[in-house]
Motif scaffolding. Structure first.
Motif, PDB file in Angstrom:
ATOM      1  N   ALA A  38       0.820  -1.206   0.000  1.00  0.00           N
ATOM      2  CA  ALA A  38       0.000   0.000   0.000  1.00  0.00           C
ATOM      3  C   ALA A  38       0.859   1.263   0.000  1.00  0.00           C
ATOM      4  O   ALA A  38       0.363   2.359  -0.200  1.00  0.00           O
ATOM      5  CB  ALA A  38      -0.925  -0.002   1.210  1.00  0.00           C
ATOM      6  N   ARG A  39       2.160   1.115   0.267  1.00  0.00           N
ATOM      7  CA  ARG A  39       3.074   2.251   0.208  1.00  0.00           C
ATOM      8  C   ARG A  39       3.578   2.474  -1.200  1.00  0.00           C
ATOM      9  O   ARG A  39       4.356   3.378  -1.458  1.00  0.00           O
ATOM     10  CB  ARG A  39       4.280   1.963   1.090  1.00  0.00           C
ATOM     11  N   GLY A  40       3.207   1.582  -2.105  1.00  0.00           N
ATOM     12  CA  GLY A  40       3.631   1.746  -3.495  1.00  0.00           C
ATOM     13  C   GLY A  40       4.949   1.064  -3.810  1.00  0.00           C
ATOM     14  O   GLY A  40       5.556   1.334  -4.842  1.00  0.00           O
ATOM     15  N   ARG A  81      -9.732  -2.646  -0.404  1.00  0.00           N
ATOM     16  CA  ARG A  81      -8.426  -2.936  -1.005  1.00  0.00           C
ATOM     17  C   ARG A  81      -8.478  -2.812  -2.514  1.00  0.00           C
ATOM     18  O   ARG A  81      -7.443  -2.590  -3.151  1.00  0.00           O
ATOM     19  CB  ARG A  81      -7.978  -4.341  -0.615  1.00  0.00           C
ATOM     20  N   LEU A 137      -6.984   0.142  -4.015  1.00  0.00           N
ATOM     21  CA  LEU A 137      -5.529   0.158  -4.160  1.00  0.00           C
ATOM     22  C   LEU A 137      -5.073  -0.919  -5.134  1.00  0.00           C
ATOM     23  O   LEU A 137      -3.883  -1.150  -5.307  1.00  0.00           O
ATOM     24  CB  LEU A 137      -4.865  -0.115  -2.804  1.00  0.00           C
ATOM     25  N   LEU A 164      -5.328  -3.977  -4.512  1.00  0.00           N
ATOM     26  CA  LEU A 164      -4.651  -4.949  -3.650  1.00  0.00           C
ATOM     27  C   LEU A 164      -5.665  -5.947  -3.097  1.00  0.00           C
ATOM     28  O   LEU A 164      -5.541  -6.418  -1.975  1.00  0.00           O
ATOM     29  CB  LEU A 164      -3.948  -4.248  -2.490  1.00  0.00           C
ATOM     30  N   ARG A 224       1.130   1.712  -8.521  1.00  0.00           N
ATOM     31  CA  ARG A 224       2.123   1.950  -7.471  1.00  0.00           C
ATOM     32  C   ARG A 224       2.219   3.426  -7.121  1.00  0.00           C
ATOM     33  O   ARG A 224       2.529   3.780  -5.995  1.00  0.00           O
ATOM     34  CB  ARG A 224       3.491   1.405  -7.897  1.00  0.00           C
ATOM     35  N   ARG A 229      -0.718   4.151  -4.744  1.00  0.00           N
ATOM     36  CA  ARG A 229      -0.482   3.660  -3.389  1.00  0.00           C
ATOM     37  C   ARG A 229       0.497   4.555  -2.642  1.00  0.00           C
ATOM     38  O   ARG A 229       1.573   4.836  -3.156  1.00  0.00           O
ATOM     39  CB  ARG A 229       0.062   2.238  -3.429  1.00  0.00           C
ATOM     40  N   LEU A 284      -3.039   3.556   3.358  1.00  0.00           N
ATOM     41  CA  LEU A 284      -3.781   2.476   4.016  1.00  0.00           C
ATOM     42  C   LEU A 284      -3.323   2.318   5.462  1.00  0.00           C
ATOM     43  O   LEU A 284      -2.134   2.204   5.734  1.00  0.00           O
ATOM     44  CB  LEU A 284      -3.573   1.164   3.250  1.00  0.00           C
TER      45      LEU A 284
END
Lengths: 305, 577
Positions: free
Chosen positions: A209-211, B62, B65, B67, B95, B98, B104
């Motif tokens: 989630a931080r990329g 999610r 994102l 994800l 990316r 995010r 998150l």
């Protein structure tokens, strides 16, 4: 943290002292006279008396023990009557080729494991299955068999590498690969399992989630976690490499501690065998001490305990 | 209201989703996990997704994102993030979303932050990775600044520490800091306060709502806890089995729920008003709430009616458990490399539990509840004081002497899965507490016990891991009852369960307690639950009992400041009853 390091060092000294004591007890517990054991297969007039004088066998057992420990602690392992040389000289001259071989094999095995495990962990089922079969094959194949196969293909047929000897880096390639493959097979399995367990941890979701890319996640975060179970195997690996070196050196006709040990055992050269056993114990103790300190550096949670 | 009207009057939504459906596995792989969900989040707005486990709320979040997990197939009629069509995003674009555009925050920072890296490394990573700042000093400043923004005192010191060195509240704030460090316009908080104490929970909610109020970020809150949602969310979507069953402004949905499921959820929350009733029987009184199923009209707040539990047994004077001024101290290391200090875990704690009585024990983590429970269970020796069980010595005798009385004291843990032998079947687990019967009689008795807790004989050969949390807790109750105990210690027995399952298990405990007159020591951090089940309550803080008495007296007229703080931290009632 320094307190923990000091405590570990103290403990390792105790273990080293213990192994010296065990060696001393073993020597005296063996059936027969100590001078006969130390003489091995040799027999000539005056030898037994010379040994008894050098080892101080006429003194009390307690005095002998103190002398033995003091002598070993100062690096004096006595004479090899077989080779007519101080044991320390025998071992020292043969140590380096073995260390080269074991270190090269160790680094090779470690690199193979890190690359393979990082690439194959968490991938498709087929790729994993193939990798797993290959690793299992290598982990369970005896070192001498791998060595003979490599010799046949790369030395006898292709003539890329020398058949035997220890001249230059070319003579190190095949022995190092031979010694590394079984260890690499096992390490890869352990490491991939650890990587996959770590990838299941909730914090990996945070990282995504931080990329971060999958490669960044594996290299910057997961490998460090996965290194912990691999380090637990560290002591075992060093033992395996030393043991494997004996066979590898024989197969490739290399000089080294392995060949020396084998000859010493065959000719009942007890002082050399004793020195090699103690040396192996010391290396083991040193390695596990270093690993224990590394643990604390890698995992800050251990500092609190 | 038309959609055109919205886009004119307020800025572009951060999230604009219509008809989102998520499948896992094969193309024809059965029912979707998320089905036809629509979601709009504007800047400065908090939208909540509530529902129980498996409702699809986390998958929905999610998906924002990308994800949702391996093999997730996402379809949507519209999927726009800050005006851009997210269906066209490639891996590199995702990316960039995010961390930089969406942050998150997950549950439990202890496992959601990389435990091997310092807080500064964790918070700084998102900034470095987003390429926002390069200089070492600038990143450091940003980290300190972000930690200060989420209310972490001494941010310079904290940033050098690791997750395990921080308290639960600070850790969760550090996790929030890591999520917002790159300045995302949208924050997704997935159960951000679960597993936190009430007062800490309140602080974390404050930190999140400040982001929404002061900084104008959008917040998507995922929670199973209606009280948290009521506190912070502007709008709420109630999800069940992958679908949104009801949505609207939070106050309206919670006070006048239209959907049966929402009503069940609200009514199943234990509180002072639900005492003596079956939580799972709750339903809406349709006569009082006229028109409450209709779209038109202004419906009244709903009235919930519940069936009563069997009458409570009379609490007799027969004391089952007598705890007399017990104390426990630990020596622990002071900080890193420091000397040792004495930590008082329990100090002069006295109370009794009588036959038929339910005593609640409340307090935050570290207050000494667990130490107290361990001493009562005879697993830990008190330094001072004694515990007597059924009038006989208990804490100061040897384990071999205790064994004769052991069966009279049973225990129901929070998570039975970890307290059951994973290789035991249900019949083996319960049989451990059945003695002196032939094999056939034992089996018959186990079937009878399972029937008492609402499980049929088909469960006999099941393994704990193949059962749901509620079923496992029923087995734990059956095992405790098998020993015919005089006292059961219940340690947070329902806090890991979904709210409707929690209601069923509490009903079961209540019903069995009424019938069997077993004394209960009920440990929980949930004040509403204690008010629902207990006759009297002990409030614990720093190893001492700071307040005690009948539940109504303590909770309605709290005398001690700490009790008031605890009560104030409980999000207010949101449903009339």
């Amino acid at each position: 943290m320094w307190r923990q390091v000091l405590a570990r060092l103290g403990a390792s000294l105790v273990v080293a002292w213990g192994s010296i004591t065990v060696a001393f007890l073993a020597l005296h517990a063996l059936p027969g006279q100590v001078e006969d054991i130390l003489a091995g297969d040799l027999d000539y007039p005056g030898l037994r008396e010379a040994i008894a004088a050098e080892w101080g066998l006429d003194r009390g057992i307690g005095e002998q023990y103190v002398a033995f420990v003091t002598r070993i602690a100062s690096g004096d392992f006595g004479m090899s009557y077989e080779l007519r040389q101080p044991v320390t000289d025998v071992v020292a001259s043969q140590l380096l080729p073995t260390v080269y071989l074991a270190a090269t094999a160790g680094i090779l095995a470690f690199s193979i494991a890190v690359v393979l495990a990082t690439l194959t962990s968490g991938r498709g089922r087929v790729a994993r299955r193939i990798a797993s079969i290959v690793e299992l094959t290598f982990a369970s194949t005896p070192v001498f068999w791998i060595g003979i196969l490599l010799l046949m293909v790369f030395s006898f047929n292709l003539r890329w590498f020398p058949v035997s000897g220890a001249e230059g880096w070319r003579s190190l390639v095949l022995p190092a690969i031979t010694l590394a493959l079984p260890t690499a097979g096992l390490l890869t399995q352990v490491l991939r399992d650890a990587i996959e367990k770590t990838l299941d941890q909730p914090f990996v979701t945070t990282l995504r989630a931080r990329g971060l890319s999958e490669r960044q996640i594996r290299v910057q975060h997961v490998l460090r976690h996965a290194a912990l179970p691999m380090m637990t195997l560290g002591g075992w690996i060093i033992g395996g490499l030393l043991g494997g070196a004996v066979i590898t050196e024989k197969v490739f006709g290399r000089p080294g501690l392995g060949t020396t040990t084998l000859n010493a055992v065959l000719s009942h050269d007890v002082p050399v065998v004793l020195a090699v056993v103690l040396l192996a114990a010391f290396i083991y103790v040193a390695a596990s001490t270093i690993l224990d300190v590394l643990y604390v550096i890698i995992d800050p949670r251990l500092k609190a305990q | 209201m038309s959609k055109a009207a919205i886009s004119i009057s307020i800025p572009q939504p951060l999230v604009d989703i219509e008809g989102l459906t998520v499948h896992f596995g094969h193309a024809d792989g059965g029912r979707p996990v998320v089905e036809d969900v629509s979601l709009i989040i504007h800047p400065g707005e908090c939208v909540a997704l509530v529902g129980e486990s498996g409702s699809g709320k986390s998958v929905t979040a999610r998906t924002l994102l990308n994800l949702a997990g391996n093999g997730a197939r996402i379809t949507a009629r519209r999927f726009r993030l800050a005006g851009e069509d997210a269906m066209r995003f490639d891996a590199a674009r995702w990316r960039r979303v995010r961390g930089r555009e969406i942050g998150l925050v997950m549950q439990d920072a202890l496992v959601s932050l990389d435990p091997l890296r310092s807080i500064a490394q964790e918070v700084g990573e998102v900034v470095t990775n987003a390429g926002l700042l390069r200089g070492r000093r600038e990143i450091e400043e940003r980290v300190i600044d972000t930690l200060a923004r989420v209310g972490i005192p001494d941010p310079e010191i904290r940033s050098r520490q690791y997750a395990h060195e921080l308290s639960g509240g600070l850790r969760q704030r550090a996790l929030i800091a890591a999520a917002i460090a790159a300045g995302p316009r949208l924050v997704i908080a997935d159960e951000p306060t679960t597993a936190l104490d009430a007062t800490v929970q309140k602080q974390v909610i404050d930190v999140l709502s400040r982001r929404v109020r002061d900084e104008g970020v959008g917040l998507l809150l995922i929670s199973h806890d209606l009280a948290v949602v009521a506190e912070i969310a502007d709008r709420v979507h109630v999800m069940r089995a992958g679908k949104v069953v009801e949505s609207g402004p939070t106050a309206e949905v919670l006070s006048r729920p239209r959907h049966v499921y929402t009503r069940q959820l609200i009514a199943a929350v234990p509180s002072a008003t639900s005492r003596g009733t079956r939580l799972s029987s709750a339903r809406v009184d349709f006569e009082a709430a006229s028109g409450s199923g209709d779209e038109d009209g202004q419906p009244q707040p709903i009235r919930i009616i519940r069936d009563p539990l069997p009458p409570r047994p009379v609490v007799s004077g027969e004391v089952v458990l007598d705890v007399a001024s017990i104390g426990k101290r630990y020596r622990r290391r002071k900080g890193v490399g420091g000397g040792r200090e004495t930590f008082v875990a329990l100090d002069d704690v006295s109370f009794t539990v009588s036959t038929g009585e339910v005593v609640g024990l409340v307090g935050e983590s570290g207050s000494g509840k667990s130490t107290c429970a361990k001493i009562i269970l005879g697993l830990l020796k008190p330094d001072t004081g004694t515990v007597r069980l059924l009038g006989k010595p208990w804490s100061d005798i040897r384990e071999s002497e205790r064994r004769a009385l052991r069966s009279k004291l049973q225990y129901i843990p929070q998570d039975p899965l970890s307290s059951f032998d994973p290789r035991y079947r249900v019949s083996d687990i319960v049989a451990e507490n059945v003695w002196g019967l032939s094999r056939k009689q034992t089996l018959e008795h186990i079937v009878w016990l399972l029937d008492q807790v609402g499980l049929d004989s088909g469960f006999l050969d099941r393994y704990p891991r193949t059962m749901s949390g509620g079923q496992r807790q029923r087995v734990a109750i059956a095992r405790a009852l098998a020993a015919e105990p005089a006292l059961i210690v219940c340690d947070e027995p329902v806090s890991a369960l979904d709210i409707s399952i929690q209601a069923q298990v509490i009903d079961l405990i209540g019903e069995l307690q009424s019938r069997l007159r077993t004394a209960l020591l009920f440990i929980s951090h949930d004040l509403g639950l204690i008010h629902h089940v207990a006759d009297s309550v002990l409030v614990m803080k720093d190893g001492r009992i700071v307040e005690r008495g009948p539940v109504d007296d303590v909770f309605f007229h709290a005398a001690h400041d700490y009790t008031r703080t605890l009560l104030a931290a409980v999000p207010g009632p949101f449903a009339a009853s």
